[in-house]
Design a protein around this motif. Structure first.
Motif, PDB file in Angstrom:
ATOM      1  N   GLN A  30       0.784  -1.347  -0.120  1.00 19.45           N
ATOM      2  CA  GLN A  30      -0.070   0.255  -0.173  1.00 19.45           C
ATOM      3  C   GLN A  30       0.805   1.212   0.096  1.00 19.45           C
ATOM      4  O   GLN A  30       0.644   2.268  -0.583  1.00 19.45           O
ATOM      5  CB  GLN A  30      -0.986   0.027   1.188  1.00 19.45           C
ATOM      6  CG  GLN A  30      -2.045   1.117   1.137  1.00 19.45           C
ATOM      7  CD  GLN A  30      -3.105   0.962   2.392  1.00 19.45           C
ATOM      8  OE1 GLN A  30      -2.869   0.165   3.152  1.00 19.45           O
ATOM      9  NE2 GLN A  30      -4.176   1.720   2.385  1.00 19.45           N
ATOM     10  N   ALA A  31       1.863   1.305   0.637  1.00 19.36           N
ATOM     11  CA  ALA A  31       2.878   2.155   0.669  1.00 19.36           C
ATOM     12  C   ALA A  31       3.689   2.470  -0.619  1.00 19.36           C
ATOM     13  O   ALA A  31       4.112   3.628  -0.899  1.00 19.36           O
ATOM     14  CB  ALA A  31       3.706   2.280   1.907  1.00 19.36           C
ATOM     15  N   VAL A  32       3.895   1.286  -1.172  1.00 16.49           N
ATOM     16  CA  VAL A  32       4.798   1.273  -2.435  1.00 16.49           C
ATOM     17  C   VAL A  32       4.209   1.665  -3.872  1.00 16.49           C
ATOM     18  O   VAL A  32       4.737   2.446  -4.406  1.00 16.49           O
ATOM     19  CB  VAL A  32       5.549  -0.080  -2.387  1.00 16.49           C
ATOM     20  CG1 VAL A  32       6.238  -0.062  -3.793  1.00 16.49           C
ATOM     21  CG2 VAL A  32       6.377  -0.359  -1.290  1.00 16.49           C
ATOM     22  N   LEU A  33       3.148   0.884  -3.878  1.00 15.36           N
ATOM     23  CA  LEU A  33       2.213   0.953  -5.239  1.00 15.36           C
ATOM     24  C   LEU A  33       1.874   2.431  -5.352  1.00 15.36           C
ATOM     25  O   LEU A  33       1.363   2.946  -4.527  1.00 15.36           O
ATOM     26  CB  LEU A  33       0.936   0.138  -5.205  1.00 15.36           C
ATOM     27  CG  LEU A  33       1.629  -1.401  -5.245  1.00 15.36           C
ATOM     28  CD1 LEU A  33       0.277  -2.271  -5.271  1.00 15.36           C
ATOM     29  CD2 LEU A  33       2.294  -1.829  -6.546  1.00 15.36           C
ATOM     30  N   ASP A  34       2.026   2.994  -6.460  1.00  9.39           N
ATOM     31  CA  ASP A  34       1.545   4.453  -6.906  1.00  9.39           C
ATOM     32  C   ASP A  34       2.576   5.453  -6.255  1.00  9.39           C
ATOM     33  O   ASP A  34       2.149   6.674  -6.485  1.00  9.39           O
ATOM     34  CB  ASP A  34       0.253   4.861  -6.504  1.00  9.39           C
ATOM     35  CG  ASP A  34      -0.922   3.983  -7.400  1.00  9.39           C
ATOM     36  OD1 ASP A  34      -0.503   3.656  -8.400  1.00  9.39           O
ATOM     37  OD2 ASP A  34      -1.844   3.557  -6.781  1.00  9.39           O
ATOM     38  N   HIS A  35       3.768   5.088  -5.696  1.00  9.63           N
ATOM     39  CA  HIS A  35       4.571   6.086  -5.170  1.00  9.63           C
ATOM     40  C   HIS A  35       5.256   6.591  -6.272  1.00  9.63           C
ATOM     41  O   HIS A  35       5.799   5.822  -7.347  1.00  9.63           O
ATOM     42  CB  HIS A  35       5.612   5.539  -4.342  1.00  9.63           C
ATOM     43  CG  HIS A  35       6.668   6.195  -3.592  1.00  9.63           C
ATOM     44  ND1 HIS A  35       7.617   7.063  -4.247  1.00  9.63           N
ATOM     45  CD2 HIS A  35       6.619   6.644  -2.179  1.00  9.63           C
ATOM     46  CE1 HIS A  35       8.060   8.057  -2.954  1.00  9.63           C
ATOM     47  NE2 HIS A  35       7.470   7.629  -2.313  1.00  9.63           N
ATOM     48  N   PRO A  36       5.564   8.144  -6.317  1.00  8.66           N
ATOM     49  CA  PRO A  36       5.830   8.580  -7.639  1.00  8.66           C
ATOM     50  C   PRO A  36       7.349   8.384  -8.063  1.00  8.66           C
ATOM     51  O   PRO A  36       7.693   8.610  -9.101  1.00  8.66           O
ATOM     52  CB  PRO A  36       5.718  10.403  -7.312  1.00  8.66           C
ATOM     53  CG  PRO A  36       5.713  10.243  -5.694  1.00  8.66           C
ATOM     54  CD  PRO A  36       4.893   8.775  -5.541  1.00  8.66           C
TER      55      PRO A  36
END
Length: 232
Positions: free
Chosen positions: A24-30
């Motif tokens: 959840q913290a990693v996915l979609d991180h810019p």
């Protein structure tokens, strides 16, 4: 294979209850253009949990090892498959991890202020928090080439010899190291994950045995001092 700026590699073994929170913290991180989860022969549905957490995210790949071979081999598989110029290594059981922690860890390296970065979690051993570095932290950022050139050596390491082997590579390469404090993040203690103190102590003893089969105790002390001296 088209190279990208940053790949995140997450080795995982029987972490179905926790890996979704990490992703959840990693996915979609810019800053993260590719996420590679390497399931190390789990028997609890870890790979399926990772796939469910990443559904709809095209930059997530879940690789399955045919049998449990240990963290080092799982990371070696991820390094071989990743496309990033830099890699972010993350343990799969972290609690309290947020996107801001990943930004703090990756930015010093991506912006050229440090050659590598390492986390210092809230529940790192007190001694490491006092001296300002956790030499066996599993959360790191570095050029992928540092490990990609050592795949054969990684395959030959003990199951938990990875971190001290990486320390040696960093020191030999003269990398400056950013130590990034994560006061909100912790890793579960082994006795909580293994169902009791005896099992936890056995797991800790096995890990220490692997560390000292990789480098002698005197070198671990030299690594701590050398990495501390290279902090930026």
């Amino acid at each position: 294979m088209t190279e990208i700026a940053l790949s995140c590699i997450i080795p995982a073994y029987n972490e179905a209850p926790r890996i979704g929170g990490v992703l959840q913290a990693v996915l979609d991180h810019p800053l993260i253009e590719e996420v590679v989860v390497v399931d190390d022969g789990s028997g609890d549905g870890t790979a399926e949990a990772a796939e469910a957490a990443g559904r709809g995210h095209g930059h997530l790949r879940v690789l399955r090892q045919p049998r449990n071979g240990g963290k080092t081999r799982a990371v070696a598989r991820g390094i071989a498959e990743a496309r990033g110029q830099h890699v972010l290594l993350l343990d799969s059981d972290l609690l309290g991890l947020g996107p801001e922690h990943l930004s703090a860890l990756a930015t010093p390296v991506l912006q050229g202020h440090a050659g590598a970065a390492i986390s210092l979690r809230r529940n790192a051993p007190l001694l490491w928090r006092m001296i300002g570095i956790d030499y066996i932290s599993g959360e790191r950022v570095m050029p992928r080439a540092v490990l990609a050139s050592q795949l054969a050596a990684l395959e030959a390491l003990p199951r938990f010899g990875l971190e001290v082997f990486m320390n040696r590579l960093w020191i030999d390469a003269g990398l400056r190291v950013a130590v990034v404090r994560w006061p909100e993040v912790e890793s579960p203690y082994k006795h909580d994950k293994r169902g009791g103190w005896i099992a936890g102590l056995r797991a800790d003893a096995a890990m220490l045995g692997d560390i000292f089969r990789t480098v002698p105790p005197t070198e671990t002390l030299r690594q701590v001092l050398a990495l501390r001296a290279r902090r930026v």
